[in-house]
Design an enzyme around this catalytic site. Structure first.
Site, PDB file in Angstrom:
ATOM      1  N   PHE B 306       0.823  -1.203   0.000  1.00 35.03           N
ATOM      2  CA  PHE B 306       0.000   0.000   0.000  1.00 35.03           C
ATOM      3  C   PHE B 306       0.855   1.250   0.000  1.00 35.03           C
ATOM      4  O   PHE B 306       1.861   1.315   0.690  1.00 35.03           O
ATOM      5  CB  PHE B 306      -0.868   0.045   1.267  1.00 35.03           C
ATOM      6  CG  PHE B 306      -2.034  -0.885   1.240  1.00 35.03           C
ATOM      7  CD1 PHE B 306      -3.247  -0.462   0.747  1.00 35.03           C
ATOM      8  CD2 PHE B 306      -1.908  -2.174   1.721  1.00 35.03           C
ATOM      9  CE1 PHE B 306      -4.331  -1.311   0.733  1.00 35.03           C
ATOM     10  CE2 PHE B 306      -3.002  -3.034   1.719  1.00 35.03           C
ATOM     11  CZ  PHE B 306      -4.209  -2.599   1.214  1.00 35.03           C
ATOM     12  N   ASP B 307       0.407   2.210  -0.752  1.00 35.54           N
ATOM     13  CA  ASP B 307       0.952   3.536  -0.592  1.00 35.54           C
ATOM     14  C   ASP B 307       0.286   4.086   0.668  1.00 35.54           C
ATOM     15  O   ASP B 307      -0.805   3.666   1.019  1.00 35.54           O
ATOM     16  CB  ASP B 307       0.571   4.369  -1.824  1.00 35.54           C
ATOM     17  CG  ASP B 307       1.037   5.781  -1.702  1.00 35.54           C
ATOM     18  OD1 ASP B 307       2.217   5.973  -1.359  1.00 35.54           O
ATOM     19  OD2 ASP B 307       0.237   6.700  -1.942  1.00 35.54           O
ATOM     20  N   LYS B 308       0.962   4.979   1.364  1.00 32.41           N
ATOM     21  CA  LYS B 308       0.345   5.447   2.610  1.00 32.41           C
ATOM     22  C   LYS B 308      -0.636   6.588   2.369  1.00 32.41           C
ATOM     23  O   LYS B 308      -1.841   6.440   2.549  1.00 32.41           O
ATOM     24  CB  LYS B 308       1.419   5.895   3.611  1.00 32.41           C
ATOM     25  CG  LYS B 308       0.806   6.317   4.946  1.00 32.41           C
ATOM     26  CD  LYS B 308       1.852   6.755   5.939  1.00 32.41           C
ATOM     27  CE  LYS B 308       2.417   8.114   5.636  1.00 32.41           C
ATOM     28  NZ  LYS B 308       1.832   9.236   6.303  1.00 32.41           N
ATOM     29  N   VAL B 505      -1.058  -0.931  -4.285  1.00 27.54           N
ATOM     30  CA  VAL B 505      -2.317  -0.204  -4.153  1.00 27.54           C
ATOM     31  C   VAL B 505      -1.998   1.259  -3.870  1.00 27.54           C
ATOM     32  O   VAL B 505      -1.309   1.568  -2.902  1.00 27.54           O
ATOM     33  CB  VAL B 505      -3.161  -0.749  -2.980  1.00 27.54           C
ATOM     34  CG1 VAL B 505      -4.557  -0.145  -3.015  1.00 27.54           C
ATOM     35  CG2 VAL B 505      -3.222  -2.262  -3.023  1.00 27.54           C
TER      36      VAL B 505
END
Lengths: 71, 620
Positions: B306-308, B505
């Site tokens: 995941f991107d934050k 994501v």
């Protein structure tokens, strides 16, 4: 080179798509064909001085498939 | 020639077959009975033979030709009933298949119906109604309750509740007011708004989604390509077998029966029908999956990265604290805001938003230069100002005092992102910024783990401590902080090498390279972001995290459905061949089994349209 998408009547078997593809590929002036089964479409790119949209449409119809529209 | 529809032809040939039975039952002359059967074979067989003939002109021997040959053969050897039954069943099968196939495609068709038709615009001070695609950019469009918004645009007057289900799959209305963006295809539930058209016709998000869905349904899965190759050899193989059988056994009926089953119909249709239904289901729920191959891969994901910012967090960072080490806090905010005036970075926007509360009309910097991944350097009122992270200070040789370092560490450990402002001599101050974790993020991570995802990690350009704080809160397996865009790409490669299929994501705003370089990219909140929609393999139209588990669940269900179809179809093919060779299956029963199997495969795919995640709604 022109690209056209032919909307066909609903194709009911993947074999029909393959058949149309084979026949169109053999046409003079047709460079690339992709017949899409699920969306019942034929994407054709062709040389405009060798063949034209009507001829391609007639060929598809001569195989027994209605062409509903061209984009 | 009189044109009769396929349906009519079917009824006529069915009736003629019935007549034949009746005449047989009434003990009429057998010639009458046989004549009826032959007539039925001709009625139903005519279009088959016609198609066969048309294809043969182009040198193609298709299934039509084989069936025609089998029927002619049957009539010659006196099997009139078999001939009539084969043609009738073939036609009936084709008819039912086209009806049921339409059903598998219905989800995608129903999307088309959501497209707006008309628009009400103001031209020459008058309200007129025009076709939706004729609206021009910047024109003002009026939309009343119950109407569809015909363009992508910005509200300039009024406010309303908008049902965005056409785009996001989410039917709970969203409140929209001046300066908010609205999408074409969404419906105003209440209120009255005027919208300035930003995108019209084929450029609207809705049209683009439609185009992508339409393309996606024909992007073939790997399995499908394999099956097509298989069928290319299967059909000629069976024909050769039929010829051999004829030569060796002299059994005409056996050879003819082989011809009838030479088309692996259920097998070639097994994957496309599942994929169309799966993609259609997704599209209706705000999940755009770009093709069969993506569906197959999505079901086998091992790692989710995941991107934050904007993905696990809301993506609207806010300034939480100001701390000046030299001078006033207010001065620090003003200086930093001026320096950041041209920056598009989310952190910069947070600072500008905060500054906007206290100052009006801030001047622009005389000069500004972005130092990617680190911050920027700007000239404000003659002074050179640096705004950015620790590394920017390091490469610019600015010393961070002990006191400042301690303060920064403490802020970071509580999940804050700090922005350091300095002039060329020293650190002037530190601004703390935080971004809220998205609703449902914790629940999503938990649910994904139960779905067999091995590793869930977070990639972020943010600092180590802030990343750790969020990773802990969410229960992630790992996090990788302080990554530049290239760093994210490298990290993805490593994950792929060590764990297998990895999906990235992100929200597609500043992670497009990562989305493109992962085994596949999943973009969240894709509506409105062109880059995200183009580069990602899966686009979740809304920013709701639960759509991600829906997408994965749906892909798994689609793959399972496909496999059921394939195994079933292979079993049918084997049973048919065995049955024919053992003389248990003949012309008509062979055709019956063949057509039934095709229908069953399609009906199985239709089940996918009903796929839904029941706990999806309660999770919110």
């Amino acid at each position: 080179m022109i690209n056209r998408t032919f909307q066909l009547e609903t194709l009911t078997c993947p074999n029909c798509a393959a058949k149309i593809e084979t026949v169109l590929k053999k046409m003079k002036g047709v460079k690339d064909v992709e017949v899409l089964f699920s969306s019942s479409r034929a994407k054709v790119s062709f040389e405009e001085d060798t063949t034209n949209q009507d001829e391609i449409k007639k060929t598809i119809e001569s195989l027994g498939y209605d062409v509903l529209g061209v984009k | 020639m009189v044109k009769i529809s396929k349906g009519q032809r079917l009824i006529i040939s069915g009736l003629v077959i019935l007549l034949s039975f009746v005449s047989g039952y009434l003990n009429f002359n057998p010639i009458v009975r046989d004549a009826f059967m032959i007539a039925a074979a001709f009625v139903a067989g005519y279009p088959i033979a016609l198609n066969a003939f048309r294809a043969i002109k182009y040198g193609i021997v298709g299934i039509d030709a084989l069936v025609t040959l089998a029927v002619i053969g049957a009539l010659i050897i006196g099997e009139y009933w078999e001939g009539a039954a084969v043609t009738f069943l073939f036609m009936l099968g084709a008819y039912l298949e086209s009806k049921t196939l339409e059903k598998t495609r219905s989800a995608i068709k129903s999307l088309l119906d959501l497209a707006p038709n008309t628009a009400r615009v103001i031209r020459d001070d008058k309200e007129i109604e025009i076709p939706a695609e004729e609206v021009m950019i910047d024109e003002i469009v009026i939309i009343k309750p119950g109407e569809k918004i015909p363009v992508d645009g910005t509200i300039v007057e009024g406010s309303s509740y908008v049902n965005q289900s056409a785009i996001t799959g989410e039917s709970i209305p969203v409140s929209k007011t001046i300066d908010d963006t609205v999408f074409s295809g969404t419906v105003i539930e209440s209120g009255y708004i005027k919208v300035r058209a930003d995108r019209v016709g084929e450029d609207t998000t809705f049209s683009r989604i439609l185009q992508m869905v339409e393309e996606a349904q024909d992007k073939k899965a790997k399995t499908q390509k394999f099956l097509e190759v298989f069928s290319r050899y299967y059909t000629p193989g069976i024909i050769i077998l039929a010829v051999l059988v004829l030569i060796i056994t002299q059994d005409i009926e056996l050879a003819l029966t082989l011809l009838v089953i030479a088309c692996p119909g259920a097998l070639v249709i097994s994957t496309p029908v599942s994929i169309v239904a799966g993609i259609g289901n997704g599209a209706r729920h705000g999940v755009l999956i770009k093709g069969g191959e993506v569906i197959e891969k999505l079901g086998t994901v091992k790692v989710l990265a995941f991107d934050k910012t904007g993905t696990l967090t809301v993506g609207r960072p806010k300034v939480t604290k100001l701390k000046a080490f030299h001078g006033q806090e207010e001065e620090l905010l003003k200086l930093t805001a001026i320096a950041e005036a041209y920056s598009e970075h989310p952190l910069a926007r947070a600072i500008l938003e905060e500054a906007g509360k206290s100052f009006e009309n801030l001047p622009s910097p005389e000069d500004s230069e972005i130092i990617a991944g680190h911050g920027l350097k700007a000239k404000v009122e003659g002074r050179t100002i640096l705004v950015g992270n620790r590394r920017l200070m390091e490469i610019s040789n600015i010393k961070i005092a002990q006191e400042v370092e301690e303060y920064i560490s403490q802020e970071e450990s509580s999940g804050q992102t700090v922005v350091i402002t300095a002039d060329m001599d020293r650190v002037l101050g530190v601004i703390s910024i935080a971004d809220d974790i998205r609703d449902g993020a914790v629940e999503l991570i938990r649910r994904l783990k139960t779905k067999g995802i091995k590793k869930i990690v977070m990639l972020t350009g943010d600092n180590e401590r802030a990343a750790a704080a969020i990773a802990n809160k969410l229960g992630l397996d790992a996090y990788y902080a302080e990554l530049l865009p290239e760093g994210k790409v490298e990290m993805l490669k490593k994950l792929q090498d060590s764990y297998g299929t990895t999906a990235m994501v992100g929200d597609g705003v500043n992670d497009a390279p990562a989305l493109a370089s992962a085994d596949f990219g999943i973009a969240m909140g894709g509506a409105g972001s062109d880059v995200a929609m183009e580069t990602a393999d899966v686009v979740l139209m809304s920013a709701e995290l639960n759509k991600l588990s829906y997408a994965i669940g749906l892909s798994r269900a689609t793959v399972i459905n496909m496999k059921q179809n394939i195994y079933f179809a292979i079993a049918v093919v084997m049973v048919l061949i065995a049955g024919v060779l053992l003389k248990l299956v003949f012309l008509s029963s062979g055709m019956l089994i063949h057509e039934l199997s095709v229908l069953l495969v399609i009906i199985n795919a239709i089940r996918l349209l009903g796929y839904g995640e029941k706990n999806n709604d309660t999770a919110k």
